[in-house]
Design a protein around this motif. Structure first.
Motif, mmCIF file in Angstrom:
data_model
loop_
_atom_site.group_PDB
_atom_site.id
_atom_site.type_symbol
_atom_site.label_atom_id
_atom_site.label_comp_id
_atom_site.label_asym_id
_atom_site.label_seq_id
_atom_site.Cartn_x
_atom_site.Cartn_y
_atom_site.Cartn_z
ATOM 1 N N LEU A 76 0.816 -1.209 0.000
ATOM 2 C CA LEU A 76 0.000 0.000 0.000
ATOM 3 C C LEU A 76 0.853 1.265 0.000
ATOM 4 O O LEU A 76 0.578 2.206 -0.752
ATOM 5 N N ALA A 77 1.893 1.279 0.836
ATOM 6 C CA ALA A 77 2.676 2.501 1.035
ATOM 7 C C ALA A 77 3.587 2.809 -0.147
ATOM 8 O O ALA A 77 3.931 3.973 -0.378
ATOM 9 N N VAL A 78 3.993 1.790 -0.888
ATOM 10 C CA VAL A 78 4.872 2.009 -2.046
ATOM 11 C C VAL A 78 4.140 1.675 -3.340
ATOM 12 O O VAL A 78 3.994 2.518 -4.230
ATOM 13 N N GLY A 79 3.677 0.443 -3.456
ATOM 14 C CA GLY A 79 3.049 0.014 -4.701
ATOM 15 C C GLY A 79 1.822 0.821 -5.066
ATOM 16 O O GLY A 79 1.706 1.338 -6.190
ATOM 17 N N LEU A 80 0.881 0.957 -4.120
ATOM 18 C CA LEU A 80 -0.354 1.679 -4.430
ATOM 19 C C LEU A 80 -0.100 3.156 -4.696
ATOM 20 O O LEU A 80 -0.746 3.750 -5.568
ATOM 21 N N VAL A 81 0.827 3.767 -3.970
ATOM 22 C CA VAL A 81 1.130 5.189 -4.203
ATOM 23 C C VAL A 81 1.655 5.396 -5.614
ATOM 24 O O VAL A 81 1.230 6.325 -6.326
ATOM 25 N N LEU A 82 2.575 4.539 -6.057
ATOM 26 C CA LEU A 82 3.130 4.678 -7.411
ATOM 27 C C LEU A 82 2.065 4.444 -8.470
ATOM 28 O O LEU A 82 1.963 5.201 -9.448
ATOM 29 N N VAL A 83 1.258 3.413 -8.293
ATOM 30 C CA VAL A 83 0.203 3.119 -9.266
ATOM 31 C C VAL A 83 -0.810 4.260 -9.321
ATOM 32 O O VAL A 83 -1.238 4.684 -10.407
ATOM 33 N N THR A 84 -1.201 4.780 -8.152
ATOM 34 C CA THR A 84 -2.153 5.891 -8.120
ATOM 35 C C THR A 84 -1.576 7.141 -8.776
ATOM 36 O O THR A 84 -2.284 7.852 -9.510
ATOM 37 N N ALA A 85 -0.307 7.411 -8.532
ATOM 38 C CA ALA A 85 0.319 8.599 -9.114
ATOM 39 C C ALA A 85 0.270 8.555 -10.638
ATOM 40 O O ALA A 85 -0.110 9.536 -11.294
ATOM 41 N N PHE A 86 0.637 7.409 -11.215
ATOM 42 C CA PHE A 86 0.637 7.304 -12.672
ATOM 43 C C PHE A 86 -0.774 7.200 -13.237
ATOM 44 O O PHE A 86 -1.044 7.692 -14.337
ATOM 45 N N ALA A 87 -1.703 6.566 -12.513
ATOM 46 C CA ALA A 87 -3.084 6.475 -12.993
ATOM 47 C C ALA A 87 -3.729 7.854 -13.041
ATOM 48 O O ALA A 87 -4.333 8.249 -14.050
ATOM 49 N N LEU A 100 0.703 15.711 -9.598
ATOM 50 C CA LEU A 100 -0.618 15.812 -8.981
ATOM 51 C C LEU A 100 -1.068 14.443 -8.481
ATOM 52 O O LEU A 100 -1.631 14.325 -7.382
ATOM 53 N N GLY A 101 -0.822 13.401 -9.275
ATOM 54 C CA GLY A 101 -1.194 12.062 -8.854
ATOM 55 C C GLY A 101 -0.496 11.644 -7.566
ATOM 56 O O GLY A 101 -1.107 11.035 -6.676
ATOM 57 N N ALA A 102 0.787 11.978 -7.448
ATOM 58 C CA ALA A 102 1.524 11.645 -6.230
ATOM 59 C C ALA A 102 1.034 12.464 -5.047
ATOM 60 O O ALA A 102 1.026 11.984 -3.905
ATOM 61 N N ILE A 103 0.612 13.691 -5.314
ATOM 62 C CA ILE A 103 0.124 14.557 -4.236
ATOM 63 C C ILE A 103 -1.147 13.986 -3.607
ATOM 64 O O ILE A 103 -1.309 13.998 -2.373
ATOM 65 N N VAL A 104 -2.055 13.470 -4.421
ATOM 66 C CA VAL A 104 -3.334 12.981 -3.897
ATOM 67 C C VAL A 104 -3.288 11.490 -3.564
ATOM 68 O O VAL A 104 -4.294 10.929 -3.106
ATOM 69 N N ALA A 105 -2.147 10.832 -3.752
ATOM 70 C CA ALA A 105 -2.072 9.380 -3.561
ATOM 71 C C ALA A 105 -2.052 8.933 -2.106
ATOM 72 O O ALA A 105 -2.694 7.926 -1.765
ATOM 73 N N PRO A 106 -1.307 9.576 -1.188
ATOM 74 C CA PRO A 106 -1.143 8.995 0.157
ATOM 75 C C PRO A 106 -2.266 9.357 1.129
ATOM 76 O O PRO A 106 -2.548 10.541 1.344
ATOM 77 N N PRO A 107 -2.932 8.352 1.711
ATOM 78 C CA PRO A 107 -3.860 8.636 2.820
ATOM 79 C C PRO A 107 -3.121 9.257 3.990
ATOM 80 O O PRO A 107 -1.911 9.085 4.144
ATOM 81 N N ASP A 108 -3.873 9.961 4.814
ATOM 82 C CA ASP A 108 -3.284 10.762 5.884
ATOM 83 C C ASP A 108 -3.093 9.952 7.159
ATOM 84 O O ASP A 108 -3.978 9.180 7.557
ATOM 85 N N ALA A 109 -1.936 10.134 7.794
ATOM 86 C CA ALA A 109 -1.622 9.389 9.025
ATOM 87 C C ALA A 109 -2.565 9.768 10.159
ATOM 88 O O ALA A 109 -3.029 8.910 10.915
ATOM 89 N N VAL A 110 -2.864 11.051 10.307
ATOM 90 C CA VAL A 110 -3.661 11.510 11.431
ATOM 91 C C VAL A 110 -5.096 11.013 11.331
ATOM 92 O O VAL A 110 -5.640 10.413 12.257
ATOM 93 N N SER A 111 -5.732 11.230 10.175
ATOM 94 C CA SER A 111 -7.129 10.845 10.028
ATOM 95 C C SER A 111 -7.295 9.332 10.040
ATOM 96 O O SER A 111 -8.245 8.801 10.624
ATOM 97 N N ALA A 112 -6.374 8.601 9.408
ATOM 98 C CA ALA A 112 -6.478 7.140 9.374
ATOM 99 C C ALA A 112 -6.413 6.561 10.779
ATOM 100 O O ALA A 112 -7.217 5.698 11.152
ATOM 101 N N THR A 113 -5.460 7.030 11.574
ATOM 102 C CA THR A 113 -5.303 6.506 12.934
ATOM 103 C C THR A 113 -6.496 6.887 13.805
ATOM 104 O O THR A 113 -7.048 6.046 14.518
#
Length: 521
Positions: A86-97, A117-130
């Motif tokens: 999730l932290a590496v694979g999904l971020v890269l795939v989301t960025a390019f998609a 822009l794809g990389a900017i919106v790719a990572p879920p937030d640590a604070v809200s997720a926790t």
């Protein structure tokens, strides 16, 4: 906001918003985000500008650090494979998609800018997720995976953003060069984090003053991030590694007083930072909305396409990442096959946050060819608001609907009771070995204390519908403490004891009452 008054107003609003959220049963980040959105339309309310450096160096490091301190290394290591997927694979795939979708809709915009822009919106937030995962009461496995993902995905995303921004001059952006840079910067972050953690651990071992322990702990994430930034490595990875290392060793490094005091300091720090962060995100609406020059139709279409891509790609990634890897015999034997509800809940728990907005602010004003920076910032902001409000508000309902609830209470109580029994036997052995010359009543009192702790642990496995002996003890002891505290206050007011005596007695009573509260929790 630069004046002291504005800062005080922000803190006060965030505290009131958090109090309202607790009263209503909502998660505080969601309430504060809505409050910020509403206040952004209030005439005369001070405008807020969220500087990227403030977020990435001043706010994010302590939040990541304290989250890492509280993360279990054994659990993190056990679920490292899905976390990295999730932290590496999904971020890269989301960025390019997302980059591909935006480039198809805006062909005049450089592909590198679209990937950024794809990389900017790719990572879920640590604070809200926790915050939301723990509030919902999800299974520990799900919480660990979401926490681990949110601790590491920012590093991947920020590296991709930097590489893509650098490529706006016309250099082609490829998947493998980006993957290589991610690995290089992450490796440097791991090294810096370990070195810093070892140095901090040595300091903690030598320090005997709890206040100095607090000071070292507060400085550690900022020192780590500054060193990592100067070394051009991943500061996020460095802070996370330092937090994981020190969190695992805190029981051996700090005195009991230091641990209690440091826990209180970090809880306050986290409470204030989280509140201010989400309030500031909401307050950005006025500034961000006012800078858009793109037509309404184009803005809405691009925003909707990016939000849809972010959500759909996460779902498309989760199911193969969960089930296809189980064709490997070793993984199939080691991990049980989760029901489909588990990856569904994880896929829906993709709330974005302040890192997305801060990263968007780092986009350059001009590209080759030019692009609309304000549009990209607005899209990032819209992704944050949509995911926090839609997914954050409906995640509890979805978890209940699919039956994904925390089911480890009995198992935890049974494990605690077993270990408490072993600890009690070790304590009794130590008592027998050192009891020579001690008064008999003292020895018997200590034996009774061990028996009481063992009984309390086993009580948690019993009937929870009636008051247990330990619960009755806690209730009655709190009433006794209240009476004792009142007598000391009266004696101070009448001048029979000095303030120092009251302070010492109050501290002892407060410590005992806080221990009773922890036992109830």
């Amino acid at each position: 906001m630069s004046s002291i008054v504005d800062v005080v107003v922000l803190v006060a609003i965030s505290v009131l918003g958090a109090a309202l959220a607790r009263r209503l049963g909502f998660v505080a980040p969601l309430v504060l985000l809505v409050a910020g959105l509403g206040l952004s339309f209030v005439p005369g309310f001070p405008e807020a500008h969220l500087e990227p450096e403030l977020v990435l160096i001043g706010i994010l490091p302590p939040l990541l650090y304290v989250a890492a301190l509280q993360t279990s290394i054994p659990a993190f290591r056990r679920w490292l494979r899905p976390i990295l997927l999730l932290a590496v694979g999904l971020v890269l795939v989301t960025a390019f998609a997302v980059g591909t979708v935006v480039h198809l809709m805006l062909p005049s915009v450089p592909y590198a800018a679209c990937v950024a822009l794809g990389a900017i919106v790719a990572p879920p937030d640590a604070v809200s997720a926790t915050a939301i995962a723990r509030r919902v009461g999800l299974p520990r496995r799900v919480v660990t995976i979401l926490e681990g993902e949110s601790l590491l995905n920012d590093a991947t995303a920020l590296v991709v953003v930097r590489i893509s921004v650098g490529a706006m001059s016309g250099v082609a952006v490829g998947f493998w060069p980006i993957l290589g840079q991610v690995a290089l910067k992450a490796g440097g972050g791991v090294l810096i984090g370990l070195v810093a953690a070892i140095a901090a651990a040595k300091l903690h071992r030598k320090i005997e003053d709890p206040l100095l322990d607090d000071a070292v702990s507060l400085l550690t994430p900022f020192v780590v991030v500054i060193v990592a930034e100067e070394a051009r490595s991943s500061s996020v990875v460095a802070v996370v590694i330092a937090g994981l290392y020190l969190g695992h060793r805190i029981p051996y490094l700090l005195s009991p007083t230091s641990r209690l005091q440091m826990d209180a300091v970090w809880r306050l720090m986290t409470f204030l930072l989280e509140g201010i962060v989400f309030l500031l995100v909401g307050l950005q609406l006025r500034e961000i909305g006012g800078g858009i020059t793109t037509s309404v139709g184009t803005t809405v279409a691009v925003t909707a396409a990016v939000i849809g891509t972010v959500v759909v790609v996460r779902f498309l990634w989760m199911y193969p990442a969960t089930y296809l890897v189980r064709v490997i015999p070793r993984i199939r034997e080691r991990e049980e096959r989760p029901p489909i509800a588990v990856p569904t809940v994880i896929a829906w728990a993709g709330m974005r946050g302040v890192v997305t907005l801060a990263a968007a602010q780092t986009l350059p004003d001009h590209g080759v060819p030019p692009y609309n920076r304000d549009l990209f910032i607005f899209v990032a902001f819209a992704v944050i608001v949509f995911t926090l409000l839609s997914q954050g508000l409906t995640l509890p309902w979805l978890a209940v609907r699919l039956g994904v609830r925390q089911d480890t209470t009995t198992a935890d109580a049974l494990a605690e009771a077993g270990v408490q029994h072993q600890a009690g036997r070790a304590a009794l052995q130590a008592l027998e070995e050192n009891a020579d010359g001690a008064p008999t009543e003292v020895v018997e009192r200590l034996r009774a204390l061990i028996d009481s702790r063992s009984n309390n642990a086993w009580e948690r496995l019993g009937n929870q519908q009636q008051e247990t002996p330990s619960a009755a003890y806690g209730r009655l002891r709190r009433e006794m403490i209240s009476a004792e505290r009142h007598v000391f206050k009266i004696a101070r007011n009448e001048g029979r004891i000095p303030e120092e005596v009251l302070t010492r007695a109050q501290r002892e009573l407060d410590l005992e009452e806080s221990q009773l509260q922890r036992s109830d929790d």
